[in-house]
Design a protein around this motif. Structure first.
Motif, PDB file in Angstrom:
ATOM      1  N   ALA A 114     -72.319 -59.387   2.774  1.00 32.22           N
ATOM      2  CA  ALA A 114     -72.308 -59.886   4.149  1.00 32.22           C
ATOM      3  C   ALA A 114     -71.206 -60.915   4.337  1.00 32.22           C
ATOM      4  CB  ALA A 114     -73.667 -60.482   4.496  1.00 32.22           C
TER       5      ALA A 114
ATOM      6  N   TYR B 211     -72.968 -55.123   9.956  1.00 33.72           N
ATOM      7  CA  TYR B 211     -73.921 -55.573   8.947  1.00 33.72           C
ATOM      8  C   TYR B 211     -75.085 -54.597   8.883  1.00 33.72           C
ATOM      9  CZ  TYR B 211     -71.575 -60.108   9.560  1.00 33.72           C
ATOM     10  OH  TYR B 211     -70.654 -61.111   9.650  1.00 33.72           O
TER      11      TYR B 211
ATOM     12  N   TYR C 122     -76.074 -60.428   0.059  1.00 33.37           N
ATOM     13  CA  TYR C 122     -75.560 -61.612   0.744  1.00 33.37           C
ATOM     14  C   TYR C 122     -74.046 -61.745   0.517  1.00 33.37           C
ATOM     15  CZ  TYR C 122     -75.478 -66.424   2.470  1.00 33.37           C
ATOM     16  OH  TYR C 122     -75.217 -67.553   3.200  1.00 33.37           O
TER      17      TYR C 122
ATOM     18  N   GLU D 206     -78.481 -57.381   5.630  1.00 34.36           N
ATOM     19  CA  GLU D 206     -77.392 -58.344   5.766  1.00 34.36           C
ATOM     20  C   GLU D 206     -77.570 -59.192   7.015  1.00 34.36           C
ATOM     21  OE1 GLU D 206     -73.852 -55.771   3.558  1.00 34.36           O
ATOM     22  OE2 GLU D 206     -74.093 -55.704   5.745  1.00 34.36           O
TER      23      GLU D 206
END
Length: 295
Positions: free
Chosen positions: A209, A136, A206, A140
């Motif tokens: 992620a 990430y 998002y 994230e």
């Protein structure tokens, strides 16, 4: 034993009807209500089941009592009360053992760094991140942790634990595990909406992620993990981000109203109880007996 089985049957009938109601309104509610409100609707089935366990409000003569009121006597008369109780308790024990093994498997994977993001634990919940969380980016990671903190703030891990306990009690009801799966998906969607409400300009980050998050080897029965172990919920969660945020000002009132209505509806629908036998007092006057303790 017969009374316990009868209460279990009544609670499952009321809860199943409430589950079917929530499943029926869920597609319409998803288009018009906020995700938090949709998730809140899942309080209706347990409240309906609880209402079916309350003492009946009305009494009826023996000849006027409905079928469910005679169920304990029918179970006893057919000799089914004890064997059915043994079967139910055996199923409860097996289901609880399976959940315990699933929880241990997830915790073992979490200690090895192969599980998460998730929230685990009931009394002392904690956030679990995978060992390779470096996949990430910094933004994230902040969003992923914000998602897990949203679970903690709302007590979602306790709701999941309660759902697991209810599934153990109603292990024989096929609607219960399906309803819990849908409830957990709506729980994740509600958390997604809460995170995006705080970070409205980071929808794309998002979503990336979400797509980077690997499936855990098992979903913990007591805990919140994402995404759900199937491709369809993940696609739904990513697609849901493109939907504009819906107002939820009336959501808590709607959920509370439906919950109270379901509880009272199940309570009122209870089979009438037989009238309690009142003692028949004698028409004669009481006699006072005096005892002389000196003799």
């Amino acid at each position: 034993m017969a009374e316990l089985l009868a209460a279990l049957i009544r609670a499952n009938l009321a809860g199943s009807l409430a589950i079917l109601l929530v499943l029926a309104v869920r597609p319409l509610a998803r288009r018009h209500l906020a995700s938090q409100t949709l998730y809140g609707l899942w309080i209706v089935p347990p409240l309906a089941a609880f209402g079916a366990l309350l003492p009946p409000l009305t009494a009826a003569a023996e000849g006027e009592r409905p079928f469910l009121a005679h169920l304990p006597q029918l179970l006893e008369g057919a000799g089914l009360a004890q064997p059915l109780t043994v079967v139910w308790f055996s199923g409860l024990t097996v289901t609880a053992a399976i959940f315990a093994l699933m929880q241990l498997r997830f915790l073992r994977a979490a200690r090895a760094g192969h599980a998460g993001p998730a929230v685990v634990g009931l009394l002392t919940p904690r956030i679990v991140m995978p060992a390779d969380e470096s996949r990430y980016g910094p933004a994230e990671r902040r969003l992923v942790r914000a998602h897990e903190r949203a679970h903690l703030a709302r007590g979602d891990h306790r709701a999941v634990a309660l759902a697991a306990a209810l599934q153990c009690l109603a292990w024989f009801n096929p609607l219960v595990p399906f309803a819990i799966r849908m409830m957990r998906l709506d729980q994740e969607l509600a958390c997604d909406a809460a995170v995006l409400a705080q970070h409205p300009r980071q929808r794309r980050i998002y979503a990336e992620a979400l797509l980077k998050t690997q499936l855990s080897p098992a979903t913990p029965p007591i805990g919140c993990s994402w995404p759900a172990p199937a491709p369809h919920p993940l696609e739904m969660r990513v697609a849901q981000m493109a939907v504009a945020a819906r107002p939820q000002s009336a959501g808590p009132l709607l959920v509370a109203s439906l919950g109270v209505i379901s509880l009272f509806a199940a309570w009122i629908a209870q089979p009438a109880a037989p009238p309690h036998d009142r003692p028949q007092w004698s028409s004669q006057r009481p006699v006072l007996v005096l005892i002389d303790i000196n003799h």
